[in-house]
Design a protein around this motif. Sequence first.
Motif, PDB file in Angstrom:
ATOM      1  N   ASP A   1      -0.752  -4.807  14.279  1.00  0.00           N
ATOM      2  CA  ASP A   1      -1.866  -5.773  14.566  1.00  0.00           C
ATOM      3  C   ASP A   1      -2.153  -6.512  13.395  1.00  0.00           C
ATOM      4  O   ASP A   1      -2.690  -7.722  13.355  1.00  0.00           O
ATOM      5  CB  ASP A   1      -2.881  -5.193  15.211  1.00  0.00           C
ATOM      6  N   ASN A   2      -2.222  -5.879  12.058  1.00  0.00           N
ATOM      7  CA  ASN A   2      -2.834  -6.579  11.055  1.00  0.00           C
ATOM      8  C   ASN A   2      -1.729  -7.200  10.043  1.00  0.00           C
ATOM      9  O   ASN A   2      -2.069  -7.660   9.089  1.00  0.00           O
ATOM     10  CB  ASN A   2      -3.476  -5.475  10.035  1.00  0.00           C
ATOM     11  N   THR A   3      -0.524  -7.390  10.621  1.00  0.00           N
ATOM     12  CA  THR A   3       0.624  -7.935  10.028  1.00  0.00           C
ATOM     13  C   THR A   3       0.334  -9.374   9.479  1.00  0.00           C
ATOM     14  O   THR A   3       0.556  -9.702   8.323  1.00  0.00           O
ATOM     15  CB  THR A   3       1.758  -7.861  10.828  1.00  0.00           C
ATOM     16  N   LYS A   4      -0.268 -10.196  10.382  1.00  0.00           N
ATOM     17  CA  LYS A   4      -0.555 -11.551  10.083  1.00  0.00           C
ATOM     18  C   LYS A   4      -1.459 -11.535   9.072  1.00  0.00           C
ATOM     19  O   LYS A   4      -1.339 -12.693   8.079  1.00  0.00           O
ATOM     20  CB  LYS A   4      -0.786 -12.280  11.181  1.00  0.00           C
ATOM     21  N   ALA A   5      -2.508 -10.975   8.778  1.00  0.00           N
ATOM     22  CA  ALA A   5      -3.549 -10.919   7.693  1.00  0.00           C
ATOM     23  C   ALA A   5      -2.982 -10.429   6.492  1.00  0.00           C
ATOM     24  O   ALA A   5      -3.075 -11.157   5.462  1.00  0.00           O
ATOM     25  CB  ALA A   5      -4.611  -9.787   8.189  1.00  0.00           C
ATOM     26  N   ARG A   6      -1.960  -9.559   6.501  1.00  0.00           N
ATOM     27  CA  ARG A   6      -1.295  -9.073   5.321  1.00  0.00           C
ATOM     28  C   ARG A   6      -0.426 -10.103   4.769  1.00  0.00           C
ATOM     29  O   ARG A   6      -0.210 -10.197   3.528  1.00  0.00           O
ATOM     30  CB  ARG A   6      -0.664  -7.749   5.602  1.00  0.00           C
TER      31      ARG A   6
ATOM     32  N   ASN B   1      -1.564 -14.061   2.741  1.00  0.00           N
ATOM     33  CA  ASN B   1      -1.402 -14.160   0.986  1.00  0.00           C
ATOM     34  C   ASN B   1      -0.216 -14.543   0.464  1.00  0.00           C
ATOM     35  O   ASN B   1      -0.093 -14.949  -0.618  1.00  0.00           O
ATOM     36  CB  ASN B   1      -2.167 -12.980   0.330  1.00  0.00           C
TER      37      ASN B   1
ATOM     38  N   ASP C   1       3.250   1.687   2.643  1.00  0.00           N
ATOM     39  CA  ASP C   1       4.596   0.947   2.721  1.00  0.00           C
ATOM     40  C   ASP C   1       5.548   1.487   2.086  1.00  0.00           C
ATOM     41  O   ASP C   1       6.885   1.109   2.230  1.00  0.00           O
ATOM     42  CB  ASP C   1       4.094  -0.639   1.947  1.00  0.00           C
TER      43      ASP C   1
ATOM     44  N   SER D   1       0.914  -1.268  -0.065  1.00  0.00           N
ATOM     45  CA  SER D   1      -0.006   0.071  -0.045  1.00  0.00           C
ATOM     46  C   SER D   1       0.980   1.307  -0.091  1.00  0.00           C
ATOM     47  O   SER D   1       2.188   1.111   0.255  1.00  0.00           O
ATOM     48  CB  SER D   1      -0.899  -0.047   1.077  1.00  0.00           C
TER      49      SER D   1
END
Length: 140
Positions: free
Chosen positions: A76-81, A84, A22, A19
């Motif tokens: 917090d959203n690192t694992k979700a990112r 993939n 980043d 994004s």
Amino acid sequence: MDFKVLVIERLNQLGFMASAEDEPQIEYCEGKVKEQLHNELNSKTITEGLPNELTYVVIERTVGEFLCNLMVFGGDNTKARLANLELSTAITSLREGDVSISFDKDASPEARLMSILDEMRRYGAGRAAIYGHRKLRWRA
């Protein structure tokens, strides 16, 4: 050549959608990788630029550095990112004739990812692609 665009394309190939947030981190990692390569090559100044043959070394190492930093320092959203990322193509075992070698097939997905990222961060190390451009440094 805009390394940032090439790094983002490589991240997309791996299944990670970068994004706009980043981009500063990607630029930082790119600068860090270039400085490391200049040290390995014994370049006098960074303004000399790197040889074109090392373009993909810079890209691969930058991607590895960026994803490793994201894993270690991410929010917090690192694992979700990172979910993939395409890890299924990584070699888990090799068999030739009577010999069979396993590469951490029982390792957790996170450990396998760190192993892949470590290899990406060292991409090209010790190969003629890098050391063919190395300059001698004389001590006074």
